[in-house]
Design a protein around this motif. Structure first.
Motif, PDB file in Angstrom:
ATOM      1  N   ASP A  73       0.833  -1.208   0.000  1.00  0.00           N
ATOM      2  CA  ASP A  73       0.000   0.000   0.000  1.00  0.00           C
ATOM      3  C   ASP A  73       0.866   1.254   0.000  1.00  0.00           C
ATOM      4  OD1 ASP A  73      -2.386  -1.440   0.121  1.00  0.00           O
ATOM      5  OD2 ASP A  73      -2.541  -1.328   2.302  1.00  0.00           O
ATOM      6  N   ILE A  74       1.888   1.245   0.846  1.00  0.00           N
ATOM      7  CA  ILE A  74       2.733   2.435   1.008  1.00  0.00           C
ATOM      8  C   ILE A  74       3.486   2.756  -0.275  1.00  0.00           C
ATOM      9  CG2 ILE A  74       4.736   3.388   2.231  1.00  0.00           C
ATOM     10  CD1 ILE A  74       3.796   1.795   4.709  1.00  0.00           C
ATOM     11  N   ILE A  75       4.129   1.739  -0.869  1.00  0.00           N
ATOM     12  CA  ILE A  75       4.923   2.038  -2.072  1.00  0.00           C
ATOM     13  C   ILE A  75       4.019   2.384  -3.250  1.00  0.00           C
ATOM     14  CG2 ILE A  75       6.926   0.683  -1.319  1.00  0.00           C
ATOM     15  CD1 ILE A  75       6.145  -1.499  -3.273  1.00  0.00           C
ATOM     16  N   ALA A  76       2.789   1.843  -3.258  1.00  0.00           N
ATOM     17  CA  ALA A  76       1.853   2.190  -4.331  1.00  0.00           C
ATOM     18  C   ALA A  76       1.348   3.619  -4.171  1.00  0.00           C
ATOM     19  CB  ALA A  76       0.679   1.217  -4.342  1.00  0.00           C
ATOM     20  N   SER A  77       1.142   4.060  -2.930  1.00  0.00           N
ATOM     21  CA  SER A  77       0.643   5.420  -2.684  1.00  0.00           C
ATOM     22  C   SER A  77       1.713   6.463  -2.939  1.00  0.00           C
ATOM     23  CB  SER A  77       0.140   5.547  -1.244  1.00  0.00           C
ATOM     24  OG  SER A  77       1.221   5.579  -0.321  1.00  0.00           O
ATOM     25  N   GLY A  78       2.975   6.106  -2.681  1.00  0.00           N
ATOM     26  CA  GLY A  78       4.071   7.071  -2.815  1.00  0.00           C
ATOM     27  C   GLY A  78       4.165   8.035  -1.652  1.00  0.00           C
ATOM     28  N   MET A  79       3.430   7.789  -0.572  1.00  0.00           N
ATOM     29  CA  MET A  79       3.435   8.720   0.563  1.00  0.00           C
ATOM     30  C   MET A  79       4.818   8.839   1.198  1.00  0.00           C
ATOM     31  SD  MET A  79       1.404   6.452   3.482  1.00  0.00           S
ATOM     32  CE  MET A  79       1.547   7.710   4.757  1.00  0.00           C
ATOM     33  N   HIS A  80       5.637   7.816   1.057  1.00  0.00           N
ATOM     34  CA  HIS A  80       6.979   7.839   1.650  1.00  0.00           C
ATOM     35  C   HIS A  80       7.934   8.747   0.871  1.00  0.00           C
ATOM     36  CE1 HIS A  80       7.006   4.970  -1.601  1.00  0.00           C
ATOM     37  NE2 HIS A  80       8.319   4.846  -1.561  1.00  0.00           N
ATOM     38  N   ARG A  81       7.498   9.226  -0.297  1.00  0.00           N
ATOM     39  CA  ARG A  81       8.333  10.137  -1.091  1.00  0.00           C
ATOM     40  C   ARG A  81       7.732  11.535  -1.189  1.00  0.00           C
ATOM     41  NH1 ARG A  81       7.727   7.887  -5.686  1.00  0.00           N
ATOM     42  NH2 ARG A  81       7.515   5.653  -5.448  1.00  0.00           N
ATOM     43  N   SER A  82       6.662  11.796  -0.431  1.00  0.00           N
ATOM     44  CA  SER A  82       5.983  13.086  -0.490  1.00  0.00           C
ATOM     45  C   SER A  82       6.311  13.925   0.745  1.00  0.00           C
ATOM     46  CB  SER A  82       4.466  12.877  -0.576  1.00  0.00           C
ATOM     47  OG  SER A  82       3.786  14.102  -0.463  1.00  0.00           O
ATOM     48  N   GLN A  83       6.357  15.244   0.548  1.00  0.00           N
ATOM     49  CA  GLN A  83       6.605  16.136   1.683  1.00  0.00           C
ATOM     50  C   GLN A  83       5.311  16.530   2.386  1.00  0.00           C
ATOM     51  OE1 GLN A  83       9.054  19.432   0.504  1.00  0.00           O
ATOM     52  NE2 GLN A  83      10.785  18.129  -0.068  1.00  0.00           N
ATOM     53  N   GLU A  84       4.175  16.142   1.811  1.00  0.00           N
ATOM     54  CA  GLU A  84       2.886  16.422   2.435  1.00  0.00           C
ATOM     55  C   GLU A  84       2.532  15.303   3.409  1.00  0.00           C
ATOM     56  OE1 GLU A  84      -0.111  18.459  -0.401  1.00  0.00           O
ATOM     57  OE2 GLU A  84       0.970  17.015  -1.630  1.00  0.00           O
TER      58      GLU A  84
END
Length: 620
Positions: A343-354
């Motif tokens: 889920d995390i790598i698909a969302s890309g949240m780990h690469r976002s500053q938001e």
């Protein structure tokens, strides 16, 4: 010769018959006959979902009426629970619609970011030429790629005895290796599988490893369902039965092999042309797939290795190339598995500053809060209420389940839509949330979930579990009975929704964030895909995030498995996330109980639902 120690059981409406030893439960007989019966508890007599009607023959049915798993009406019609009924004579058993394990509504959609293919598998063609072979062998030594002696001999034989040359299969992840050599130029035939190994369903993508193109998908029930719909039941079966772990493992491997066979036939490929398999699943599903002892997962505070598993796929019986690898996305905790990492790598949240929030709701609710540089995760015991357990007419999202509900404010009659466009048999999770929200909006229930006794309506009445609301009159159902929601059902739903909301609230509190600080909310999984966010907020399942964009990423577990299959970059990201993610144990936190209890007043705390409370204040 007649065996007096055995009896024959016929299951209708399937017409299937099976011979079993006298004293075998109807549930066990159904397993042997290949008849799918619903069972959340795995045959322990606690969920009440494996209802059947004994039409002929005698059974020993031991049942405590105080548990109220069967209604007086059902008992009068000959209903029994299959798991508590032992066959004494030959029997004919009818499986009613609400107990049948029908084909589910499977979430196969996934929002996948663009990716440049860089798979772990690569094919190199080598002409039938001594110089070309020598040059290849020299490059192998320079790159420190492992080459087994028998594979080197095979390559030399092809070079010497064939004019077609050979194709070398190279592996490059966590070490370099020559897996095999094939006769001729087979570079165009390189396929992989990305698989979401869910507790209920298994979904597989067939992928061209040369281009990264998803050729097609297949999905089906996880055959492990016959051992229980929840993971604890499956662990218990694996540990308590002789060869239990092997049987549970074989069930999921058989499921995957069925999907492989279907995909191979549809796209005219050979199963030996599949060289890489990447899976994502919760921690229990991962352990059971690879045959790892799951007993440590029963212990509170158990440490789970945060590393991926990489094994030979053929070693567990997968119908793929003999050299193919199986890669399982890493887990990060007892209840935080590779599906959440996906889920995390698909969302890309780990690469976002938001700052973003990710939610995946099932029997447990997995919640991840964070952005680039930090991720904090937890799991809340949502309970299986949204999957039907503890709800009189609750069921999974299968054909016959009500999935959407609206209530007419003037008549209070429910309008609904049903999966499969057939007569309803029960209500699935998304339908239950809609129903609860509509009842709250139209003041059929109060903030404590109690049904308003002062309303005069044919759809509100007293019942064995307190007051109840009639969702569907019996003449409109497939089961010949009114489908209702009771005050007991509502209490179970409020309990589950409070746990999910409390998990989110605790993470916000630990990071000193408010609902206004979140700019993105990612909702994952099959349940999330069909969830109406307005209904979820209305009942307090998830907080109100005034400044956030809500995004559905669909089957993030499948998307994560796909990304890791087509690019080793995503495997590296998955490994890094699993090791660096901070896990917070709610069971050790005093705030959790406070937040959980606050959710028993609909929709929840003022800080989490500011707009609702402000509107409520103005309307007083």
């Amino acid at each position: 010769m007649l065996d007096v120690d055995k009896v024959t059981v016929i299951f209708q409406p399937y017409g299937k018959r099976v011979q079993v030893p006298k004293g075998t439960t109807l549930f066990e007989a159904a397993l042997k006959a290949g008849v799918g019966l619903r069972s959340v508890c795995g045959g322990k007599g606690s969920c009440g979902k494996c209802k059947v009607i004994v039409r002929k023959g005698k059974v020993d049915f031991k049942y405590n009426v105080e548990e109220k798993l069967l209604t007086p009406e059902e008992l009068s019609k000959g209903y029994v629970l299959a798991c508590l009924s032992k066959c004494l004579t030959d029997c004919e058993v009818y499986v009613p619609p609400e107990s049948r394990l029908e084909r589910p509504k499977i979430q196969t959609e996934a929002i996948i970011p663009k990716v440049v293919p860089n798979p772990a598998i690569r094919k190199i063609y080598i002409p039938s030429d001594e110089f070309a072979v020598a040059k290849f062998l020299e490059s192998i030594k320079e790159e420190r790629t492992h080459l087994a002696h028998e594979i080197e001999s095979k390559l030399m034989d092809i070079a010497e005895s064939s004019n077609e040359g050979g194709t070398v299969i190279l592996w490059n992840f966590k070490g370099k290796e020559v897996l095999d050599v094939e006769l001729g130029d087979t570079r165009s035939k390189a396929y992989g599988l990305a698989i979401d190994v869910g507790t209920t369903k298994v979904v597989a993508y067939l992928v061209d490893l040369n281009t990264g193109e998803i050729l097609g998908l297949e999905s089906d029930y996880n055959k492990q369902l016959i051992y229980g719909e929840d993971v604890i039941s499956r662990i218990s079966y694996a540990l308590e039965k002789s060869n239990g772990l092997k049987m549970v493992q074989k069930a999921v491997v058989d499921t995957i092999n069925d999907l492989i066979n279907r995909l191979a036939q549809r796209f005219d490929i050979k199963s030996y042309e599949i060289y890489d398999v990447c899976t994502a699943g919760n921690t229990v599903m991962t352990y059971l797939l690879i045959g790892k002892d799951p007993s440590p997962l029963l212990k509170t505070g158990a440490e789970v290795p945060r590393e991926s598993y990489l094994i030979n796929a053929k070693s567990i019986g997968l119908n793929v190339n003999t050299s193919a690898k199986l890669y399982c996305l890493p887990c990060a905790g007892r209840f935080l598995g590779g599906d959440v990492i996906g889920d995390i790598i698909a969302s890309g949240m780990h690469r976002s500053q938001e700052i973003a929030l990710l939610i995946d709701i099932g029997t447990n609710a997995e919640v991840v809060l964070g952005c680039e540089g930090w991720l904090l995760a937890t799991t809340g015991p949502a309970g299986p209420a949204f999957e039907g357990w503890g709800i009189r007419f609750g069921m999974r999202a299968i054909e016959g389940a009500i999935e959407r509900v609206k209530i007419d404010p003037s008549t209070l009659r429910a309008e609904y839509s049903v999966i499969g466009n057939v007569k309803p048999r029960g209500i699935c999770g998304s339908g239950l949330i809609d129903l609860l929200a509509e009842m709250f909006r139209h003041k059929i229930i109060d903030t404590l979930g109690k049904i308003n006794r002062r309303i005069k309506s044919p759809y509100i009445r007293g019942g064995p579990d307190g007051y109840e609301y009639v969702v569907v009159p019996k003449e409109e159902t497939a089961i010949g009975r009114d489908i209702v929601i009771t005050e007991k059902d509502i209490a179970n739903l409020i309990d589950s929704k409070s746990s999910v909301c409390a998990a989110i609230s605790v993470l916000l509190k630990k990071m000193r964030l408010s609902v206004y600080d979140i700019t993105k909310v990612y909702i994952c999984g099959a349940f999330g895909r069909y969830l109406d966010p307005n209904s979820a907020i209305a009942i307090g399942l998830i907080p109100e995030f005034p400044n956030a964009e809500i995004r559905y990423i669909g089957n993030g577990s499948l998307a994560g498995a796909y990304l890791a299959l087509v690019s080793t970059k995503y495997r590296d990201e998955a490994e890094f996330i699993a090791k660096s993610l901070a896990y917070y144990d709610l069971m050790k936190d005093m705030d959790f109980m406070d937040e959980y209890l606050a959710g028993f007043v609909l929709p929840g705390k003022k800080e989490l639902f500011p707009t609702w409370w402000e509107a409520s204040r103005r309307n007083r």
